[in-house]
Design an enzyme around this catalytic site. Structure first.
Site, PDB file in Angstrom:
ATOM      1  N   LYS A   1       0.870  -1.161   0.022  1.00  0.00           N
ATOM      2  CA  LYS A   1       0.111  -0.029   0.212  1.00  0.00           C
ATOM      3  C   LYS A   1       0.926   1.162   0.091  1.00  0.00           C
ATOM      4  CE  LYS A   1      -1.869   2.927   1.988  1.00  0.00           C
ATOM      5  NZ  LYS A   1      -1.559   4.732   1.496  1.00  0.00           N
TER       6      LYS A   1
ATOM      7  N   GLY B   1       7.047   5.064   8.961  1.00  0.00           N
ATOM      8  CA  GLY B   1       6.160   6.212   8.800  1.00  0.00           C
ATOM      9  C   GLY B   1       6.112   6.938  10.348  1.00  0.00           C
ATOM     10  N   SER B   2       5.123   7.507  10.573  1.00  0.00           N
ATOM     11  CA  SER B   2       4.902   8.303  11.506  1.00  0.00           C
ATOM     12  C   SER B   2       4.727   7.455  13.047  1.00  0.00           C
ATOM     13  CB  SER B   2       3.800   9.247  11.617  1.00  0.00           C
ATOM     14  OG  SER B   2       2.618   8.548  11.450  1.00  0.00           O
TER      15      SER B   2
ATOM     16  N   GLY C   1       2.111   4.226  13.440  1.00  0.00           N
ATOM     17  CA  GLY C   1       2.758   2.976  14.108  1.00  0.00           C
ATOM     18  C   GLY C   1       2.103   2.451  15.062  1.00  0.00           C
TER      19      GLY C   1
ATOM     20  N   GLU D   1       9.554   1.324  11.328  1.00  0.00           N
ATOM     21  CA  GLU D   1      10.741   2.367  11.390  1.00  0.00           C
ATOM     22  C   GLU D   1       9.944   3.463  11.399  1.00  0.00           C
ATOM     23  OE1 GLU D   1      12.653   4.661   9.631  1.00  0.00           O
ATOM     24  OE2 GLU D   1      13.050   3.690   7.884  1.00  0.00           O
TER      25      GLU D   1
ATOM     26  N   CYS E   1      13.479  10.137   7.521  1.00  0.00           N
ATOM     27  CA  CYS E   1      13.499   9.852   9.117  1.00  0.00           C
ATOM     28  C   CYS E   1      14.842   9.691   9.814  1.00  0.00           C
ATOM     29  CB  CYS E   1      12.964   8.320   9.121  1.00  0.00           C
ATOM     30  SG  CYS E   1      13.625   7.094   7.872  1.00  0.00           S
TER      31      CYS E   1
ATOM     32  N   GLU F   1       9.841  15.623  15.479  1.00  0.00           N
ATOM     33  CA  GLU F   1      10.450  15.617  14.284  1.00  0.00           C
ATOM     34  C   GLU F   1       9.772  16.693  13.601  1.00  0.00           C
ATOM     35  OE1 GLU F   1       9.394  11.821  12.295  1.00  0.00           O
ATOM     36  OE2 GLU F   1      11.382  11.568  11.729  1.00  0.00           O
TER      37      GLU F   1
HETATM   38  P1  ADP Z   1       2.620  11.010   7.327  1.00  0.00           P
HETATM   39  O1  ADP Z   1       1.585  11.587   8.496  1.00  0.00           O
HETATM   40  O2  ADP Z   1       3.750  11.583   7.353  1.00  0.00           O
HETATM   41  O3  ADP Z   1       1.693  11.028   5.888  1.00  0.00           O
HETATM   42  P2  ADP Z   1       1.867   8.353   7.947  1.00  0.00           P
HETATM   43  O4  ADP Z   1       2.218   7.448   8.929  1.00  0.00           O
HETATM   44  O5  ADP Z   1       0.349   8.505   8.330  1.00  0.00           O
HETATM   45  O6  ADP Z   1       2.796   9.443   7.560  1.00  0.00           O
HETATM   46  O7  ADP Z   1       1.843   7.657   6.499  1.00  0.00           O
HETATM   47  C1  ADP Z   1       2.645   6.410   6.169  1.00  0.00           C
HETATM   48  C2  ADP Z   1       1.881   5.588   5.540  1.00  0.00           C
HETATM   49  O8  ADP Z   1       0.878   5.047   6.264  1.00  0.00           O
HETATM   50  C3  ADP Z   1       0.918   5.755   4.245  1.00  0.00           C
HETATM   51  O9  ADP Z   1       1.129   4.990   3.044  1.00  0.00           O
HETATM   52  C4  ADP Z   1      -0.219   6.214   4.737  1.00  0.00           C
HETATM   53  O10 ADP Z   1      -1.274   6.031   3.659  1.00  0.00           O
HETATM   54  C5  ADP Z   1      -0.533   4.957   5.758  1.00  0.00           C
HETATM   55  N1  ADP Z   1      -1.363   5.159   6.909  1.00  0.00           N
HETATM   56  C6  ADP Z   1      -1.600   6.295   7.209  1.00  0.00           C
HETATM   57  N2  ADP Z   1      -2.697   5.774   8.326  1.00  0.00           N
HETATM   58  C7  ADP Z   1      -2.999   4.574   8.286  1.00  0.00           C
HETATM   59  C8  ADP Z   1      -3.783   3.619   9.029  1.00  0.00           C
HETATM   60  N3  ADP Z   1      -4.566   4.039   9.901  1.00  0.00           N
HETATM   61  N4  ADP Z   1      -3.669   2.294   8.860  1.00  0.00           N
HETATM   62  C9  ADP Z   1      -2.755   1.867   7.636  1.00  0.00           C
HETATM   63  N5  ADP Z   1      -1.994   2.819   6.930  1.00  0.00           N
HETATM   64  C10 ADP Z   1      -2.183   4.123   7.432  1.00  0.00           C
END
Ligand code: ADP
Length: 475
Positions: A169, A222-223, A227, A244, A278, A378
């Site tokens: 995804k 990601g965030s 996470g 990560e 990151c 961050e």
């Molecule tokens: P940012 O806030 O910097 O965009 P995210 O951690 O939200 O960072 O995004 C990283 C990835 O996680 C993206 O592919 C985003 O679509 C996905 N993502 C965001 N929210 C969810 C969720 N609740 N469940 C699964 N994937 C998610």
């Protein structure tokens, strides 16, 4: 989207707009995937995983296919790099590096496909005890927007090398190169259903994927917030995760360091991908007695940075979106409120010919308090905060005093001190007199504390995608 070897849209033909961060102009659309699409993709990945064809697929054949994918990435490198730059906004030469890294991941893990070994364990004379490392099954890969082709390749190549099937995804803002990868994979003999891509938003496509009861592993970059959601989803299904998450990584510069080299890397490590990395070097810890001179060097380099569209390959490209840009601005408001000394930068900039894009000046903040959000959180922009220390103990204390622990750079000519620092710093990677070692796909990468757990890259990552079975045979 690419599911079970077929290109498809979502059932209702809904789409997401993809923009070029250089100008925020639309460059295309991708399907807005949802639960039904995730169902389809996980089903395809499951059926493929359990198929006779994939179960008996020879590891060396898997390896050869991964090598072919690496070659195809290199053959299409220029096209993919341009696509990545249009999608993420990053300077073209940085995209070129990312594409080469992607090829290297496939190449590196290709070589491991037939070297996943077990052990024999002495028990008693009439028992033969041995272990085998088996693939975990269907693996979910949630990809961030900052290094799409590179991060997709690093986990996907390791997962396929070890015999898993995958559902990717990509981030909603930068989905293009994961789809391009599907196009290249389609031209190889990898069975359909091994590599699937569902595009869409985090809450609409990501959430059903991580909550799906038929996946066996989740890899996420990601965030911290997402996470946490991923761990909660995984907890319900008892599924292992590799996380990560962010960082607040320091460069620690001692008076005995090669100061020009250190200054060069302090700047590079925060400028790369406009600080939207990151492992960005977002803190500078400098020894008190060289602070003034060293800051001058950093300031001069920051002020020489050229800013512009990724396509024109300046040092610094745009911020991904207005939302990210506003986040950086909010941190600048905190800086002003807290009377931080803005040594250079601190403002958004308009780029001629790209007035609709969001660009931010390379920024150095001094006199930042340890407990400030500027120190602890961050920023994800080209912003470095400066701190001073007098001795090793103080440097270690400052370095470790954030919720994160991803990367640290130590700059000193004293090798004993370098090792002492390395042993006491709580971070997944410590670089001595360098930062990043050119990306090093062979080096295990991951965090301490809120930077996550589990390791990607290197041989260590193969553990994520295999599970151990012990077999005891009584003779
Ligand atoms: P940012 O806030 O910097 O965009 P995210 O951690 O939200 O960072 O995004 C990283 C990835 O996680 C993206 O592919 C985003 O679509 C996905 N993502 C965001 N929210 C969810 C969720 N609740 N469940 C699964 N994937 C998610």
């Amino acid at each position: 989207m690419y599911i079970n070897g077929e290109w498809c849209s979502n059932a209702d033909d809904e789409t997401i707009t993809v923009r070029n961060p250089a100008t925020q102009k639309t460059i295309g659309t991708v399907p807005r995937g949802n639960t039904a699409d995730i169902e389809k993709a996980v089903k395809a990945a499951r059926e493929t995983f359990e198929s006779e064809q994939w179960r008996t697929f020879l590891p060396d054949e898997r390896g050869r296919i991964l090598y072919k994918i690496a070659k195809k990435i290199r053959d299409a490198a220029s096209e993919i790099a341009q696509m990545e730059t249009r999608d993420t906004g990053k300077p073209l030469s940085q995209s070129q590096n990312d594409v080469e890294a992607a090829a290297r991941y496939f190449e590196y893990y290709a070589g491991m496909a037939d070297k996943i070994l077990g052990e024999t364990i002495p028990i008693q004379a009439d028992v033969l005890d041995y272990t085998v490392r088996e693939p975990v099954g269907v693996t979910a890969h949630i990809i961030p927007w900052n290094y799409p082709i590179q991060i997709t390749s690093r986990s996907v190549a390791a997962a396929i090398a070890t015999g898993n099937t995958v559902v990717v995804k990509p981030a909603e803002d930068t989905p293009l190169t994961a789809l391009k990868l599907a196009e290249l994979i389609e031209e190889t003999k990898l069975p359909t259903g091994v590599y699937n891509v569902v595009t869409g938003y985090g809450n609409e496509a990501g959430a059903p994927l991580i909550n799906h009861s038929d996946i066996n592993h989740i890899t996420f970059t990601g965030s911290v917030q997402t996470g946490t959601a991923i761990m909660q989803a995984a907890a319900k299904n008892i599924v292992p995760v590799t996380l990560e998450l962010g960082g607040k990584s320091p460069n620690i510069v001692f008076a005995d360091a090669d100061q020009d080299k250190a200054a060069e890397w302090v700047v590079k490590s925060i400028i790369q991908n406009a600080g939207q990395t990151c492992s960005a070097g977002s803190r500078l810890l400098v020894q008190q007695n060289i602070k003034e001179d060293f800051l001058e060097k950093v300031k001069a380099r920051m002020e020489a940075i050229t800013i512009g569209k990724g396509e024109d390959d300046h040092d610094l490209g745009p911020i991904l979106t207005e939302k990210q840009f506003n986040r950086i601005e909010e941190f600048m408001q905190i800086a002003r409120k807290e009377n931080v000394n803005i040594v250079t930068g601190g403002e958004g900039v308009e780029v001629e010919g790209a007035e609709t894009g969001f660009y931010f000046e390379p920024t150095v903040l001094d006199n930042v308090k340890q407990e400030s959000a500027l120190t602890q959180e961050e920023i994800f922009g080209p912003v470095v905060s400066v701190f001073v220390f007098e001795n090793d103990e103080e440097a270690i204390k400052l370095a470790n005093d954030t919720p994160y622990g991803l990367v640290t750079g130590v700059w000193t000519e004293n090798v004993g001190r370098a090792h002492r620092m390395a042993s006491q710093i709580r971070a997944g990677q410590v670089f001595i007199n360098n930062y990043g070692a050119g990306g090093g796909i062979q080096m295990p990468f991951g965090g301490y504390k809120k930077s996550g757990f589990g390791r990607e890259k290197g041989l260590e990552a193969l553990r994520n995608y295999t599970t151990l079975k012990n077999i005891a045979l009584k003779m």
